[in-house]
Design a protein around this motif. Structure first.
Motif, PDB file in Angstrom:
ATOM      1  N   ASN A 107       0.877  -1.168   0.000  1.00 47.48           N
ATOM      2  CA  ASN A 107       0.000   0.000   0.000  1.00 47.48           C
ATOM      3  C   ASN A 107       0.916   1.221   0.000  1.00 47.48           C
ATOM      4  O   ASN A 107       1.512   1.548   1.024  1.00 47.48           O
ATOM      5  CB  ASN A 107      -0.894  -0.025   1.246  1.00 47.48           C
ATOM      6  CG  ASN A 107      -1.704   1.247   1.400  1.00 47.48           C
ATOM      7  OD1 ASN A 107      -1.761   2.078   0.498  1.00 47.48           O
ATOM      8  ND2 ASN A 107      -2.333   1.395   2.562  1.00 47.48           N
ATOM      9  N   LYS A 145       0.154   4.238  -0.238  1.00 48.99           N
ATOM     10  CA  LYS A 145      -0.468   5.432   0.364  1.00 48.99           C
ATOM     11  C   LYS A 145      -0.228   6.638  -0.552  1.00 48.99           C
ATOM     12  O   LYS A 145      -0.249   6.489  -1.764  1.00 48.99           O
ATOM     13  CB  LYS A 145       0.048   5.631   1.802  1.00 48.99           C
ATOM     14  CG  LYS A 145      -0.120   4.343   2.637  1.00 48.99           C
ATOM     15  CD  LYS A 145       0.110   4.530   4.108  1.00 48.99           C
ATOM     16  CE  LYS A 145      -0.086   3.193   4.823  1.00 48.99           C
ATOM     17  NZ  LYS A 145       0.035   3.278   6.271  1.00 48.99           N
ATOM     18  N   HIS A 156      -9.389   1.323   5.021  1.00 49.10           N
ATOM     19  CA  HIS A 156      -8.099   1.433   5.709  1.00 49.10           C
ATOM     20  C   HIS A 156      -8.264   2.330   6.937  1.00 49.10           C
ATOM     21  O   HIS A 156      -9.071   3.263   6.918  1.00 49.10           O
ATOM     22  CB  HIS A 156      -7.049   2.014   4.752  1.00 49.10           C
ATOM     23  CG  HIS A 156      -5.665   1.936   5.311  1.00 49.10           C
ATOM     24  ND1 HIS A 156      -5.187   2.867   6.208  1.00 49.10           N
ATOM     25  CD2 HIS A 156      -4.682   1.023   5.138  1.00 49.10           C
ATOM     26  CE1 HIS A 156      -3.949   2.525   6.555  1.00 49.10           C
ATOM     27  NE2 HIS A 156      -3.621   1.407   5.931  1.00 49.10           N
ATOM     28  N   GLU A 159      -6.643   4.701   7.969  1.00 55.98           N
ATOM     29  CA  GLU A 159      -6.465   6.138   7.668  1.00 55.98           C
ATOM     30  C   GLU A 159      -7.742   6.718   7.047  1.00 55.98           C
ATOM     31  O   GLU A 159      -8.072   7.880   7.263  1.00 55.98           O
ATOM     32  CB  GLU A 159      -5.234   6.324   6.766  1.00 55.98           C
ATOM     33  CG  GLU A 159      -3.954   6.077   7.574  1.00 55.98           C
ATOM     34  CD  GLU A 159      -2.807   5.451   6.798  1.00 55.98           C
ATOM     35  OE1 GLU A 159      -2.810   5.507   5.553  1.00 55.98           O
ATOM     36  OE2 GLU A 159      -1.902   4.893   7.447  1.00 55.98           O
ATOM     37  N   GLY A 214       3.011  -1.004   4.247  1.00 55.23           N
ATOM     38  CA  GLY A 214       3.077   0.406   3.906  1.00 55.23           C
ATOM     39  C   GLY A 214       4.506   0.814   3.588  1.00 55.23           C
ATOM     40  O   GLY A 214       5.010   0.575   2.488  1.00 55.23           O
ATOM     41  N   GLY A 215       5.171   1.414   4.559  1.00 60.01           N
ATOM     42  CA  GLY A 215       6.498   2.004   4.350  1.00 60.01           C
ATOM     43  C   GLY A 215       7.495   1.106   3.630  1.00 60.01           C
ATOM     44  O   GLY A 215       8.183   1.552   2.691  1.00 60.01           O
TER      45      GLY A 215
HETATM   46  O1  LIG Z   1      -1.113   0.783   6.896  1.00 57.79           O
HETATM   47  C1  LIG Z   1      -0.334  -0.073   6.514  1.00 57.79           C
HETATM   48  C2  LIG Z   1      -0.589  -0.796   5.262  1.00 57.79           C
HETATM   49  O2  LIG Z   1      -1.871  -0.571   4.798  1.00 57.79           O
HETATM   50  C3  LIG Z   1       0.897  -0.403   7.242  1.00 57.79           C
HETATM   51  O3  LIG Z   1       1.786   0.650   7.108  1.00 57.79           O
HETATM   52  P1  LIG Z   1       3.304   0.454   7.622  1.00 57.79           P
HETATM   53  O4  LIG Z   1       3.802  -0.827   6.996  1.00 57.79           O
HETATM   54  O5  LIG Z   1       4.023   1.667   7.115  1.00 57.79           O
HETATM   55  O6  LIG Z   1       3.243   0.358   9.110  1.00 57.79           O
END
Ligand SMILES: O=C(CO)COP(=O)(O)O
Length: 250
Positions: free
Chosen positions: A9, A11, A95, A97, A234-235
């Motif tokens: 993801n 983002k 999600h 967020e 994510g990251g």
């Molecule tokens: O929200 C996430 C994936 O959707 C997780 O993010 P991180 O891997 O950056 O913690």
């Protein structure tokens, strides 16, 4: 019997040139995968550029959100068929967020899940508790409530096309991962709830991903848990070498 799904993801990161470089690195390396699925979910603005590069590769494409209506006066929104047309096979829904910053509710996510399935997109439905809920012993009841609300009215057949992502909110972007034992316990609870919503065979077929600070150095331990069937990253999905290592979990 469940085929692991490793998903990135991105983002709100990367423009076209950075996105192209990342998917070129991924698709060049990930050519020999026959026991796992790989997915990237870039920002909408990159989908049109990345789809032709991923066509015929082992890397699938997904959206990070969508609207439930087919078309209309919904400024700033993206319809299911718009994602399909650009080569998406998955869409992330609900999600944390989206829930936290954009007020998404289980009811809204449920409408989106029905729309995704009606349009041939596999929804990745995200659930997860915040820190205060975990600390007060409410994590399971919160997650179960999110599952019931987000998946309401889906048939067993439809549920087989749904992916669940368990992402404890306190573990997202913090470097603070759930322990493999805590993650496994929640995944088992989620699978029990999926069985209650359908039947055991259906629940046993559904992919449940873990998300929240998944990194090259913790993915193997997480993926070794019996009910953890993949990761939503994510990251670490923004760096080719890290994401490739996560995809190649042992
Ligand atoms: O929200 C996430 C994936 O959707 C997780 O993010 P991180 O891997 O950056 O913690």
């Amino acid at each position: 019997m469940r085929r692991p799904l490793l998903a990135g993801n991105w983002k709100m990161h990367y423009g076209v040139s950075e996105g192209v470089a990342l998917v070129e690195a991924l698709s060049a390396d990930l050519t020999d995968l026959n026991d796992r699925d790989v997915l990237v979910c870039p920002p909408f603005t990159l989908l049109g550029s990345l789809a032709p590069l991923l066509d015929g590769t082992a890397v699938a494409l997904g959206g990070q959100n969508m609207h439930y209506e087919a078309k209309g006066a919904f400024t700033g929104e993206i319809a299911p068929q718009m994602l399909k047309e650009l080569g998406c096979s998955y869409v992330i829904l609900g999600h944390s967020e989206r829930r936290q910053y954009f007020g998404e509710t289980d009811e809204l996510i449920n409408r989106k899940a029905h729309a995704a399935l009606a349009n041939g997109l596999k929804p990745i439905v995200c659930v997860g508790e915040v820190k205060a809920e975990r600390d007060s012993g409410q994590a399971e009841s919160v997650v179960v409530g999110q599952l019931r609300g987000s998946l309401a009215g889906l048939s067993a057949e439809q549920l087989r096309s749904v992916v669940i992502a368990y992402e404890p909110v306190w573990a997202i972007g913090t470097g603070d991962t759930a322990t493999p034992a805590d993650a496994q316990a929640m995944h088992a609870r989620i699978r029990a709830e999926l069985a209650a919503l359908s039947d055991q065979a259906t629940a046993d077929a559904i992919i449940i991903q873990y998300g929240g600070s998944v990194k090259p150095d913790n993915v193997d331990e997480l993926m070794a848990q019996p009910d953890i069937d993949g990761a939503l990253v994510g990251g670490a999905s923004l760096k080719a070498a890290d994401f490739i290592r996560i995809v190649r979990f042992k």
